[in-house]
Design an enzyme around this catalytic site. Sequence first.
Site, PDB file in Angstrom:
ATOM      1  N   CYS A 179       0.877  -1.159  -0.009  1.00 10.17           N
ATOM      2  CA  CYS A 179      -0.070   0.035   0.023  1.00 10.17           C
ATOM      3  C   CYS A 179       0.820   1.273   0.107  1.00 10.17           C
ATOM      4  O   CYS A 179       1.478   1.752  -0.925  1.00 10.17           O
ATOM      5  CB  CYS A 179      -0.919  -0.156   1.038  1.00 10.17           C
ATOM      6  SG  CYS A 179      -2.138   1.152   0.999  1.00 10.17           S
ATOM      7  N   HIS A 205      -3.486  -5.684   1.524  1.00 11.95           N
ATOM      8  CA  HIS A 205      -3.344  -5.923   2.873  1.00 11.95           C
ATOM      9  C   HIS A 205      -3.708  -7.342   3.234  1.00 11.95           C
ATOM     10  O   HIS A 205      -4.748  -7.837   2.635  1.00 11.95           O
ATOM     11  CB  HIS A 205      -4.278  -4.758   3.912  1.00 11.95           C
ATOM     12  CG  HIS A 205      -3.545  -3.449   3.646  1.00 11.95           C
ATOM     13  ND1 HIS A 205      -2.523  -2.889   4.291  1.00 11.95           N
ATOM     14  CD2 HIS A 205      -4.297  -2.322   3.188  1.00 11.95           C
ATOM     15  CE1 HIS A 205      -2.254  -1.695   3.809  1.00 11.95           C
ATOM     16  NE2 HIS A 205      -3.294  -1.171   3.483  1.00 11.95           N
TER      17      HIS A 205
END
Length: 494
Positions: free
Chosen positions: A332, A432
């Site tokens: 991310c 994630h």
Amino acid sequence: MRFFNLMVQGTTSDAGKSTLVTALCRLIKERGLNVAPFKPQNMALNSAVTADGKEIGRAQAVQAYAAGLEPDVHMNPILLKPNTDIGAQVIIQGHSVGNMNAVGYHEYKTIAKNAALDSYQRLADQYDCVLIEGAGSPAEINLRARDIANMGFAESIDCPVIIIADIDKGGVFAHLVGTLELLSPSEQDRVIGFVINRFRGDIALLQSGLDWLEERTGKPVLGVLPYLMGFHLESEDAVAASPTKQGSETKLHVVIPVLPRTSNHTDWDALRLHPNVQVTLVRKNEVIPPADLVILPGSKSVQSDLAFLRELGWEDYIARHLRYGGKVLGICGGFQMLGEYLDDPLGMENAEPSSAKGLGYIPMRTELKDGKQLKQRTGVISSLGDASIKGYEIHSGVSAFHQSVQHFATLENGELEGYLSEDKQIIGTYLHGLFDDKHALKALLDWAGAEDSKDFDYEAYREQEVARLAQSCDKHMDINGLIEQCRVFQEKSL
């Protein structure tokens, strides 16, 4: 079934509120009741994504799992995600309403409380029981006005309260008596008892203190919960320590910088629990040790966290690490850092428009835009043998490659995701939770150089730990008696 509710408040942060609510969710479910967790207001950078693309605190997702439910946005209607020391992104029922400083949010609480009450009522209409988690301490005098996280909310819905305290840190009797003394008479009346958490030793040596506490306050001690050695539950906010592993079983050394605004650090829980992996978390001004794999984690403030890394010498360290054949994984915000430019034309992170150079390893430019990508994801790691993968996306940045690249994964809708360098040293991804699937974990360990590592099923491990926690609470608390206490409280309130 007669509906009942219960709120768990703590004398301090990290007293054990989240773990107790998790245990009670499982134990009440096992008694045949439909139970839902609820936290009116959560401040955390660890979040989860619901099936309908909403964002809630990680702890409520774990509690939903313990209750046998899918996470729902109404389980945590207010989520505050700090992006500076005095400000945070405010998320109401899954939608960002912007960044606010502490004073601005205090003024906004009246509006936020309406959302919290609405979400609570939706759960109360669906379930036999709602278990509510407080935040921090109810005795923070400066936060009592317009409180929607602790007693202010309990008074609004008229529910009983348990206060939990951590004896392992010391001062447990002062914490409990002091907290109770600082509550108003009506708030004190709704406290039905205390729970003491993380006790080590012979309970007989504690008994005189328990007797004194009950006589001093007129409140019963509902349970003394033992310290569970090696216990793991996904952290609500604080970065969990990584155990040092001894012996020759370690096959992979992983180094991760702890950023000022690290987000979703549960991403590497499966790694630090794996028997063959040593994870070292490097904080400010600590020596960066040699590693096989460097992970750049998620960040709530990517530009400033990248500047932090540069200031501490990570840019040179990563260049040297790659030169000698090491691997790098950016997740991310870490993925965005590995690109060439980070643009914030709307001033979403820094309050004014800005642009920063990335580390330059991925031919990619990222621009922060209004709105968030909030999605649960499944797919395969198409670049590494098609191992299954599942995770979730939470990001405002939109990234674009300016040349043809090899992608990391192929998602459920055929979309190509992430990046794998031609020499296979660098992976970047928005996913994630990518280590939580045991097949993805094995494929990534093989990629990083630990081809002969043991199989490790993190999801099975999590279930084992939730069950262990629940069994301990069942042994050291009278759960049936507690349920009846809550129902009696409810009937008296009618």
